[in-house]
Design a protein around this motif. Structure first.
Motif, PDB file in Angstrom:
ATOM      1  N   ALA A   2       0.841  -1.214   0.063  1.00  0.00           N
ATOM      2  CA  ALA A   2      -0.139  -0.174   0.057  1.00  0.00           C
ATOM      3  C   ALA A   2       0.829   1.114  -0.005  1.00  0.00           C
ATOM      4  N   GLN A   3       0.330   2.248  -0.637  1.00  0.00           N
ATOM      5  CA  GLN A   3       1.106   3.506  -0.698  1.00  0.00           C
ATOM      6  C   GLN A   3       0.488   4.484   0.374  1.00  0.00           C
ATOM      7  N   ILE A   4       1.456   5.067   1.168  1.00  0.00           N
ATOM      8  CA  ILE A   4       1.030   6.064   2.202  1.00  0.00           C
ATOM      9  C   ILE A   4       1.119   7.568   1.448  1.00  0.00           C
ATOM     10  N   TYR A   5       0.406   8.417   1.890  1.00  0.00           N
ATOM     11  CA  TYR A   5       0.356   9.777   1.532  1.00  0.00           C
ATOM     12  C   TYR A   5       0.373  10.808   2.635  1.00  0.00           C
ATOM     13  N   LYS A   6       1.365  11.877   2.426  1.00  0.00           N
ATOM     14  CA  LYS A   6       1.470  12.842   3.700  1.00  0.00           C
ATOM     15  C   LYS A   6       0.952  14.157   2.881  1.00  0.00           C
ATOM     16  N   TYR A   7      -0.052  14.786   3.918  1.00  0.00           N
ATOM     17  CA  TYR A   7      -0.481  15.922   3.489  1.00  0.00           C
ATOM     18  C   TYR A   7      -0.747  16.808   4.674  1.00  0.00           C
ATOM     19  N   THR A   8      -1.130  18.044   4.270  1.00  0.00           N
ATOM     20  CA  THR A   8      -1.821  18.984   5.249  1.00  0.00           C
ATOM     21  C   THR A   8      -2.986  19.414   5.398  1.00  0.00           C
ATOM     22  N   TYR A  65      -1.512  11.561   7.549  1.00  0.00           N
ATOM     23  CA  TYR A  65      -1.006  10.544   6.686  1.00  0.00           C
ATOM     24  C   TYR A  65      -2.339   9.726   6.394  1.00  0.00           C
ATOM     25  N   SER A  66      -2.295   9.249   5.187  1.00  0.00           N
ATOM     26  CA  SER A  66      -3.345   8.372   4.673  1.00  0.00           C
ATOM     27  C   SER A  66      -3.036   7.491   3.509  1.00  0.00           C
ATOM     28  N   ASN A  67      -3.912   6.429   3.328  1.00  0.00           N
ATOM     29  CA  ASN A  67      -3.518   5.446   2.298  1.00  0.00           C
ATOM     30  C   ASN A  67      -4.235   5.749   1.060  1.00  0.00           C
ATOM     31  N   GLN A  68      -5.086   6.728   0.974  1.00  0.00           N
ATOM     32  CA  GLN A  68      -5.550   7.481   0.062  1.00  0.00           C
ATOM     33  C   GLN A  68      -5.462   8.829  -0.070  1.00  0.00           C
ATOM     34  N   VAL A 119      -6.426  18.338  -2.070  1.00  0.00           N
ATOM     35  CA  VAL A 119      -5.465  18.574  -1.302  1.00  0.00           C
ATOM     36  C   VAL A 119      -4.354  18.202  -1.772  1.00  0.00           C
ATOM     37  N   THR A 120      -2.895  18.882  -1.974  1.00  0.00           N
ATOM     38  CA  THR A 120      -1.852  18.223  -2.377  1.00  0.00           C
ATOM     39  C   THR A 120      -1.261  17.274  -1.449  1.00  0.00           C
ATOM     40  N   ALA A 121      -1.056  16.250  -1.938  1.00  0.00           N
ATOM     41  CA  ALA A 121      -0.596  15.041  -0.996  1.00  0.00           C
ATOM     42  C   ALA A 121       0.956  14.534  -1.607  1.00  0.00           C
ATOM     43  N   GLN A 122       1.661  14.291  -0.830  1.00  0.00           N
ATOM     44  CA  GLN A 122       2.896  13.713  -1.382  1.00  0.00           C
ATOM     45  C   GLN A 122       3.035  12.318  -0.920  1.00  0.00           C
ATOM     46  N   PRO A 123       3.499  11.311  -1.819  1.00  0.00           N
ATOM     47  CA  PRO A 123       3.761   9.971  -1.471  1.00  0.00           C
ATOM     48  C   PRO A 123       4.824   9.854  -0.496  1.00  0.00           C
TER      49      PRO A 123
END
Length: 169
Positions: free
Chosen positions: A18-24, A32-35, A40-44
């Motif tokens: 699974a990919q984890i995404y970081k966002y504000t 952090y989220s898996n989607q 919102v701009t999310a960074q892998p």
């Protein structure tokens, strides 16, 4: 601290692929989220590979080793003490006690059972001091067994002794 706990929980709960995404988020908190969230701009997040250990198969015992092994006894020491071996045991009423030397201690469900002249004597007990009552004069053999239910776990060597009782007319 709460965010790092949430992050660790997400790492443990998600499958390895699974990919984890970081966002504000809207409040300025890092999340952090898996989607990736909408709008919102999310960074892998690149995660290091998970540690894993491959189980190693135990070597199969060879037939030669299995044949040379002797059955392991449950107790290192199991013997009767307190009986004379070179002279007669003087017991006018035929009552006397014997002690059981056992190492290590008697285990959980195990009990002691006496064998007087190769026959079970008395009730099985869990104390190492055993009493015999009204034993006839003459030559006898005595051994102790450690039993688990009706199964004999181990038996001590037999001790031969003579009971001497004074008979008064």
């Amino acid at each position: 601290m709460g965010r790092s706990f949430l992050f660790l929980l997400l790492l443990i709960a998600l499958p390895a692929a699974a990919q984890i995404y970081k966002y504000t988020d809207a409040n300025g908190n890092t999340a952090y989220s898996n989607q990736p969230p909408d709008g919102v701009t999310a960074q892998p997040v690149d995660l290091p590979p998970l540690n894993s250990v491959e189980p190693q198969a135990a070597p199969a015992p060879s037939a030669q080793n299995a044949a040379s092994e002797q059955p392991r006894q449950a107790y290192e020491v199991l013997e009767l003490t307190g009986l004379p071996t070179t002279e007669a045991l003087r017991a006018n009423n035929g009552t006397f006690t014997v002690n059981v030397l056992i190492k290590p201690r008697l285990q959980g469900p195990h009990l002691f059972r006496l064998l007087l002249d190769e026959q079970p004597y008395g009730q099985p007990v869990n104390v190492p001091i055993l009493q015999l009552v009204n034993i006839d004069r003459g030559l006898h053999s005595l051994a102790v067994q450690v039993i688990d239910g009706e199964t004999v776990v181990q038996q001590s060597p037999s001790v031969t002794f003579t009971v001497q009782r004074v008979h008064t007319p």
